[in-house]
Motif scaffolding. Structure first.
Motif, PDB file in Angstrom:
ATOM      1  N   LEU A  70       6.426  -8.691  -2.026  1.00  0.00           N
ATOM      2  CA  LEU A  70       7.345  -7.498  -2.308  1.00  0.00           C
ATOM      3  C   LEU A  70       7.043  -6.468  -3.359  1.00  0.00           C
ATOM      4  CD1 LEU A  70      10.088  -6.162  -1.785  1.00  0.00           C
ATOM      5  CD2 LEU A  70      10.945  -7.749  -3.342  1.00  0.00           C
ATOM      6  N   ALA A  71       6.480  -7.218  -4.395  1.00  0.00           N
ATOM      7  CA  ALA A  71       5.995  -6.395  -5.714  1.00  0.00           C
ATOM      8  C   ALA A  71       4.845  -5.411  -5.118  1.00  0.00           C
ATOM      9  CB  ALA A  71       5.569  -7.165  -6.720  1.00  0.00           C
ATOM     10  N   ASP A  72       4.014  -5.902  -4.453  1.00  0.00           N
ATOM     11  CA  ASP A  72       2.591  -5.045  -4.180  1.00  0.00           C
ATOM     12  C   ASP A  72       3.154  -3.968  -3.132  1.00  0.00           C
ATOM     13  OD1 ASP A  72       0.054  -4.484  -4.082  1.00  0.00           O
ATOM     14  OD2 ASP A  72      -0.204  -5.472  -1.996  1.00  0.00           O
ATOM     15  N   LEU A  73       4.003  -4.330  -2.122  1.00  0.00           N
ATOM     16  CA  LEU A  73       4.464  -3.237  -1.307  1.00  0.00           C
ATOM     17  C   LEU A  73       5.193  -2.427  -1.989  1.00  0.00           C
ATOM     18  CD1 LEU A  73       5.625  -5.441   1.665  1.00  0.00           C
ATOM     19  CD2 LEU A  73       3.184  -3.790   1.715  1.00  0.00           C
ATOM     20  N   ILE A  74       5.915  -2.514  -3.004  1.00  0.00           N
ATOM     21  CA  ILE A  74       6.967  -1.624  -3.501  1.00  0.00           C
ATOM     22  C   ILE A  74       5.943  -0.758  -4.549  1.00  0.00           C
ATOM     23  CG2 ILE A  74       8.534  -1.258  -5.698  1.00  0.00           C
ATOM     24  CD1 ILE A  74      10.186  -3.194  -4.286  1.00  0.00           C
ATOM     25  N   ALA A  75       4.808  -1.315  -5.117  1.00  0.00           N
ATOM     26  CA  ALA A  75       3.749  -0.392  -5.974  1.00  0.00           C
ATOM     27  C   ALA A  75       3.230   0.500  -4.964  1.00  0.00           C
ATOM     28  CB  ALA A  75       2.886  -1.330  -6.708  1.00  0.00           C
ATOM     29  N   THR A  76       2.830  -0.111  -3.681  1.00  0.00           N
ATOM     30  CA  THR A  76       2.169   0.925  -2.931  1.00  0.00           C
ATOM     31  C   THR A  76       3.247   2.014  -2.287  1.00  0.00           C
ATOM     32  OG1 THR A  76       1.052  -0.907  -2.028  1.00  0.00           O
ATOM     33  CG2 THR A  76       0.916   0.985  -0.643  1.00  0.00           C
ATOM     34  N   VAL A  77       4.391   1.824  -2.326  1.00  0.00           N
ATOM     35  CA  VAL A  77       5.334   2.812  -1.891  1.00  0.00           C
ATOM     36  C   VAL A  77       5.472   3.858  -3.001  1.00  0.00           C
ATOM     37  CG1 VAL A  77       7.901   3.252  -1.558  1.00  0.00           C
ATOM     38  CG2 VAL A  77       6.643   1.413  -0.087  1.00  0.00           C
ATOM     39  N   ARG A  78       5.426   3.407  -4.307  1.00  0.00           N
ATOM     40  CA  ARG A  78       5.499   4.442  -5.460  1.00  0.00           C
ATOM     41  C   ARG A  78       4.578   5.094  -5.528  1.00  0.00           C
ATOM     42  NH1 ARG A  78       8.430   0.288  -9.897  1.00  0.00           N
ATOM     43  NH2 ARG A  78      10.430   0.425  -8.866  1.00  0.00           N
TER      44      ARG A  78
END
Length: 156
Positions: A70-78
């Motif tokens: 989740l944390a990596d995906l949210i960083a990617t989305v940002r």
């Protein structure tokens, strides 16, 4: 959209598609039903045609069992959102700068309305050419007309 932002969005979509398949959702339609989303939304995100939201990523990770990512995906989305915003800002600045570079005299008219025209028949009657300043603006540029607009040029 910039190539880098589009590639990042497509890579994110491919990763989400892999998570969906690993979780046993054979098609995007099955995931859309489970999440109560539109089928087209799942398709657009997985094919890189739509940005994913942070909330959407959280819901999707929960449904597919990939909470650890989740944390990596949210960083990617940002990061994709920042690239998208930067690209839009660059395009907007570029359009405005290009417009003013092409027409350096294209600025708002700052001259007061001149008395060269009558209010009843604008653009039809000019002051006689022997009157000072008739039909010209100081140093060229914007020549006011009675209708409230202005016209470019050093003379008529």
């Amino acid at each position: 959209m910039s190539t880098q932002a589009q590639e990042s969005r497509e890579a994110l979509g491919a990763r989400l598609r892999g998570f969906r398949k690993d979780a046993g959702f054979i098609s995007g339609r099955a995931l859309a039903r489970a999440l109560n989303w539109q089928e087209s939304k799942v398709s657009r995100i997985e094919n890189g045609r739509q940005n994913a939201s942070e909330d959407g990523i959280r819901v999707r990770c929960r449904a597919t069992g990939h909470d650890a990512d989740l944390a990596d995906l949210i960083a990617t989305v940002r990061h994709v959102d920042e690239m998208w915003t930067g690209w839009r800002r660059q395009i907007q600045d570029g359009i405005e700068n290009r417009r003013f570079r092409a027409h350096p005299r294209r600025q708002p008219c700052r001259l007061p309305p001149c008395g060269s025209f009558t209010a009843i028949t604008p653009k039809l009657r000019r002051a006689p050419p022997w009157e000072p300043g008739a039909g010209t603006a100081p140093g060229g540029g914007c020549v006011p007309i009675a209708s409230g607009g202005c016209r470019w040029g050093s003379s008529w």
